[in-house]
Scaffold this active site. Structure first.
Site, mmCIF file in Angstrom:
data_model
loop_
_atom_site.group_PDB
_atom_site.id
_atom_site.type_symbol
_atom_site.label_atom_id
_atom_site.label_comp_id
_atom_site.label_asym_id
_atom_site.label_seq_id
_atom_site.Cartn_x
_atom_site.Cartn_y
_atom_site.Cartn_z
ATOM 1 N N SER A 1 0.844 -1.189 0.000
ATOM 2 C CA SER A 1 0.000 0.000 0.000
ATOM 3 C C SER A 1 0.881 1.242 0.000
ATOM 4 O O SER A 1 2.114 1.144 0.038
ATOM 5 C CB SER A 1 -0.912 0.014 1.226
ATOM 6 N N LYS A 2 0.236 2.408 -0.027
ATOM 7 C CA LYS A 2 0.978 3.668 -0.101
ATOM 8 C C LYS A 2 1.917 3.862 1.080
ATOM 9 O O LYS A 2 2.942 4.533 0.958
ATOM 10 C CB LYS A 2 -0.008 4.843 -0.181
ATOM 11 N N ARG A 3 1.571 3.270 2.216
ATOM 12 C CA ARG A 3 2.434 3.451 3.391
ATOM 13 C C ARG A 3 3.800 2.793 3.200
ATOM 14 O O ARG A 3 4.751 3.096 3.930
ATOM 15 C CB ARG A 3 1.745 2.917 4.653
ATOM 16 N N HIS A 4 3.902 1.897 2.230
ATOM 17 C CA HIS A 4 5.177 1.220 1.974
ATOM 18 C C HIS A 4 6.064 1.992 0.994
ATOM 19 O O HIS A 4 7.157 1.547 0.654
ATOM 20 C CB HIS A 4 4.921 -0.185 1.417
#
Length: 467
Positions: A239-242
């Site tokens: 996801s974007k957090r990665h």
């Protein structure tokens, strides 16, 4: 032997995700390894979400990665008449039927089935219809077998069985005349003579439906291979957090396409303990047998390391052209490519990305450098003033400033003042670069040249005087 024909079929609803890029790579490598053909197909029948901008991003990303295609790009929106023809063929053969149920009627059936504890499958109202057809648009549904199993002999996941009782009479042609995914993909793969369907594991549940459509059309099955998903470093869904997820994000972050391709292929595929591969080595060594079943986790540190290796080995002139846009993006107009060449070579051994290289070497191109506050406080002092004066006086008499001259000058100053070399080099480094960390000071002096060195030392003296 049949020529291997693989395909990559993205939906143009956004950027090319790294999972999609890896799928494209696997298909491309299989085709190149076997001397086959790689086909590019754009699945753009989701008219509401598909955009020309996304199509261009996909094409640009594939070109950047070096993935050339032998046929295409083909567009599904240009093949709608073919899907309708094939759907009518299935209806005529009793393998599909018209369905005029309205969305609200279907929703009511679904809710009733769930309330009764049943699987919310279509109840075949229209298959059994005896009354006259209402005057309304109709979809076409596939007549799915009720008994037995559909088996997927997967090249990567192994044998997977699905009970036919679990499969619904799916819509293959909507009432607006556009095909659904599971139908259009089969028609395309049949007519394009695709021999190997290599795609993400998230498509495995679609495969039994597609196999049934192949069989209903009387067409041979391709070989299926479903590659594992890519996870974040924490082994959770990406996801974007990665961090970066799209191919072009990696380009903007200063990664080289060769490094990104090498990195993506190694997410799920291996060849002994080897980590670095040229594109030709990947073509020579790639096989589906070496693709693992388990999901692969991204490792940003591994990509940084790989990228740094490619940067170190790149020809200087090519590296200049790669770094140039990143320097210019910082607002610098580079008229002297020789200076840029010297600058990047001084940072080549320590840079992980082109962005980092541009940042580290930026001081070479600034008209007026900014001093790091702590560095200026410690080294741009009255004690450094006479050092700068002597360097300016010595350089004013010199005809050339090369690395040897710069080294000799710093060493001579240190000896005459009875001080260690670092006591002379650090104030000079801050005056010339604004930082306490840089390439060796003699390299910096040579790259900047005599006039720029003198000008920066004079400005440092003005700074000391004003302070």
């Amino acid at each position: 032997m049949t020529t291997v024909r693989t395909r990559f079929a993205p939906s143009p609803t956004g950027d090319l995700h790294i999972g999609g890029a890896r799928t494209a790579l696997f298909n491309w490598l299989l085709a190149r390894h076997t001397g086959g053909a790689f086909i590019l197909r754009i699945e753009d029948t989701d008219v509401a979400r598909s955009t020309q901008a996304s199509i261009q991003v996909i094409l640009d990303a594939m070109t950047w990665l070096g993935l050339d295609w032998d046929e295409g790009p083909f567009y599904q929106t240009e093949r709608v008449s073919l899907y309708r023809e094939m759907a009518d063929q299935l209806v005529a053969g009793g393998k599909a039927y018209r369905c005029c149920c309205l969305p609200e009627e279907l929703e009511a059936k679904r809710e009733a089935a769930m309330k009764a504890g049943l699987k919310p499958k279509y109840d075949r109202t229209c298959l059994q219809r005896k009354a006259a057809w209402p005057d309304r648009p109709f979809a076409i549904r596939f007549f799915s077998p009720d008994e037995g199993k559909t088996v997927v002999e997967d090249l990567i996941q192994g044998r997977v069985e699905f009970d036919n009782t679990e499969l619904d009479d799916l819509v293959i042609l909507r009432s607006d005349g556009l095909p659904t995914y599971n139908f259009s993909v089969v028609v395309d793969d049949v007519t394009m003579k695709i021999t190997h369907v290599i795609r993400g594991n998230d498509h495995l549940n679609n495969t039994p439906r597609q196999i049934q459509i192949y069989q209903a059309l009387g067409c041979p099955l391709p070989k299926f291979g479903h590659v594992p998903m890519i996870l974040g470093p924490d082994k959770k869904k990406l996801s974007k957090r990665h961090g970066a997820q799209s191919v072009m994000e990696y380009q903007k972050m200063g990664y080289l396409p060769q490094a990104v391709a090498n990195y993506l292929v190694r997410l799920g595929w291996s060849y002994g303990d080897q980590e670095e591969f040229t594109l030709q080595e990947l073509i020579d060594k790639f096989t589906l047998e070496a693709v693992g079943k388990a999901a692969a986790a991204i490792n940003p540190g591994k990509l940084d390391w790989l990228n740094s290796q490619y940067i170190k080995r790149m020809e200087p002139d090519e590296l200049v052209q790669k770094v140039l846009p990143f320097i210019e993006a910082k607002g610098h107009s580079i008229g002297d490519l020789d200076l840029l060449r010297k600058a990047i070579l001084s940072f080549r051994e320590r840079s992980k990305t082109l962005v980092e290289m541009a940042h580290l070497s930026e001081f070479y191109f600034c008209e007026e450098i900014a001093y790091e506050e702590s560095a200026a406080k410690k080294f741009l002092t009255g004690e450094s003033f006479p050092v700068f004066e002597k360097v300016i006086a010595s350089l004013s008499k010199a005809t050339v400033l090369d690395k040897g001259r710069g080294h000799h000058l710093v060493q001579e100053l240190a000896e005459s003042r009875g001080e260690p070399l670092v006591k002379i080099a650090q104030p000079l480094r801050v005056a010339l670069t604004g930082r306490t960390v840089s390439p060796p000071i003699d390299e910096v002096m040579e790259a900047l040249g005599k006039e720029k060195v003198i000008k920066r030392l004079q400005r440092a003296m003005e700074y000391i005087g004003a302070k």
